[in-house]
Design an enzyme around this catalytic site. Structure first.
Site, PDB file in Angstrom:
ATOM      1  N   SER A   1      -0.686   1.497  -1.006  1.00 42.99           N
ATOM      2  CA  SER A   1      -1.265   1.271  -2.282  1.00 42.99           C
ATOM      3  C   SER A   1      -2.491   1.676  -2.524  1.00 42.99           C
ATOM      4  O   SER A   1      -3.433   2.311  -1.614  1.00 42.99           O
ATOM      5  CB  SER A   1      -1.417  -0.367  -2.552  1.00 42.99           C
ATOM      6  OG  SER A   1      -2.206  -1.125  -1.812  1.00 42.99           O
TER       7      SER A   1
ATOM      8  N   THR B   1       0.873   6.511  -6.019  1.00 39.25           N
ATOM      9  CA  THR B   1       0.992   5.370  -5.183  1.00 39.25           C
ATOM     10  C   THR B   1       1.061   4.263  -6.471  1.00 39.25           C
ATOM     11  O   THR B   1       1.420   4.382  -7.701  1.00 39.25           O
ATOM     12  CB  THR B   1      -0.249   4.953  -4.319  1.00 39.25           C
ATOM     13  OG1 THR B   1       0.298   3.852  -3.436  1.00 39.25           O
ATOM     14  CG2 THR B   1      -1.450   4.840  -4.825  1.00 39.25           C
ATOM     15  N   TYR B   2       0.819   2.882  -6.010  1.00 41.83           N
ATOM     16  CA  TYR B   2       0.788   1.987  -6.827  1.00 41.83           C
ATOM     17  C   TYR B   2      -0.535   1.197  -7.035  1.00 41.83           C
ATOM     18  O   TYR B   2      -1.190   1.053  -5.597  1.00 41.83           O
ATOM     19  CB  TYR B   2       2.008   0.913  -6.674  1.00 41.83           C
ATOM     20  CG  TYR B   2       2.146   0.278  -5.588  1.00 41.83           C
ATOM     21  CD1 TYR B   2       1.588  -0.878  -5.259  1.00 41.83           C
ATOM     22  CD2 TYR B   2       2.582   0.827  -4.331  1.00 41.83           C
ATOM     23  CE1 TYR B   2       1.661  -1.563  -3.961  1.00 41.83           C
ATOM     24  CE2 TYR B   2       2.832   0.328  -3.222  1.00 41.83           C
ATOM     25  CZ  TYR B   2       2.276  -0.819  -2.987  1.00 41.83           C
ATOM     26  OH  TYR B   2       2.525  -1.588  -1.727  1.00 41.83           O
TER      27      TYR B   2
ATOM     28  N   GLY C   1      -2.130   2.616   3.594  1.00 45.36           N
ATOM     29  CA  GLY C   1      -1.054   2.958   3.899  1.00 45.36           C
ATOM     30  C   GLY C   1      -1.153   4.527   3.969  1.00 45.36           C
ATOM     31  O   GLY C   1      -2.054   5.259   4.438  1.00 45.36           O
ATOM     32  N   GLY C   2      -0.138   5.037   3.874  1.00 47.11           N
ATOM     33  CA  GLY C   2       0.062   6.867   3.970  1.00 47.11           C
ATOM     34  C   GLY C   2      -0.913   7.368   3.003  1.00 47.11           C
ATOM     35  O   GLY C   2      -1.547   8.328   3.306  1.00 47.11           O
ATOM     36  N   ALA C   3      -1.327   6.690   1.822  1.00 48.96           N
ATOM     37  CA  ALA C   3      -2.399   7.289   0.927  1.00 48.96           C
ATOM     38  C   ALA C   3      -3.626   7.633   1.496  1.00 48.96           C
ATOM     39  O   ALA C   3      -4.557   8.182   1.206  1.00 48.96           O
ATOM     40  CB  ALA C   3      -2.351   6.531  -0.294  1.00 48.96           C
TER      41      ALA C   3
END
Length: 126
Positions: free
Chosen positions: A25, A57-58, A73-75
């Site tokens: 996120s 993302t969110y 995370g991945g972001a």
């Protein structure tokens, strides 16, 4: 027909954290979420001004007044602490709604505190 228009933007925020092992996120200072009208768990687009990366993302809420802008995370792989980013959210609306719609544009200082807001972007001149 429905159009996708810019709903809200946080302009040139500074990345404060990059947490690879946190649930994916972007954590955003709650005051910035309120100023833009971006809701928790709403999809947002991230445009890294520093390195050119663009991804989505969110949003999740960070502590009010903290200045936190944390990619998780991945972001987290797309940014580094200190990068300048633009966070944008879009809304779908009818052509009639679009005629009077004004986005919430929030501009921040180096500490991610609101410097000013607007509902339009100046015309770009040659």
């Amino acid at each position: 027909m429905h159009l996708s228009l810019l709903k809200a933007k946080i302009h040139r925020a500074t990345v404060t954290h990059s947490e690879l092992n946190y649930e994916g996120s972007i954590a955003i200072d709650g005051l910035l979420l309120e100023a833009t009208g971006i809701r928790e768990f709403e999809q947002v687009h991230i445009w890294d001004v520093t390195n050119g990366a663009r991804f989505s993302t969110y949003a999740i809420r960070a502590e009010d007044g903290s200045g936190i802008m944390s990619l998780n995370g991945g972001a987290a792989r797309h940014v580094q602490v200190g990068d300048l980013i633009i966070v944008a959210a879009f809304a779908s609306m009818s052509e009639d709604e679009a005629k009077t719609f004004k986005p919430n544009l929030v501009y921040v200082n180096a500490h991610n505190a609101i410097s000013h807001t607007n509902h339009s972007i100046p015309t770009q001149a040659a």
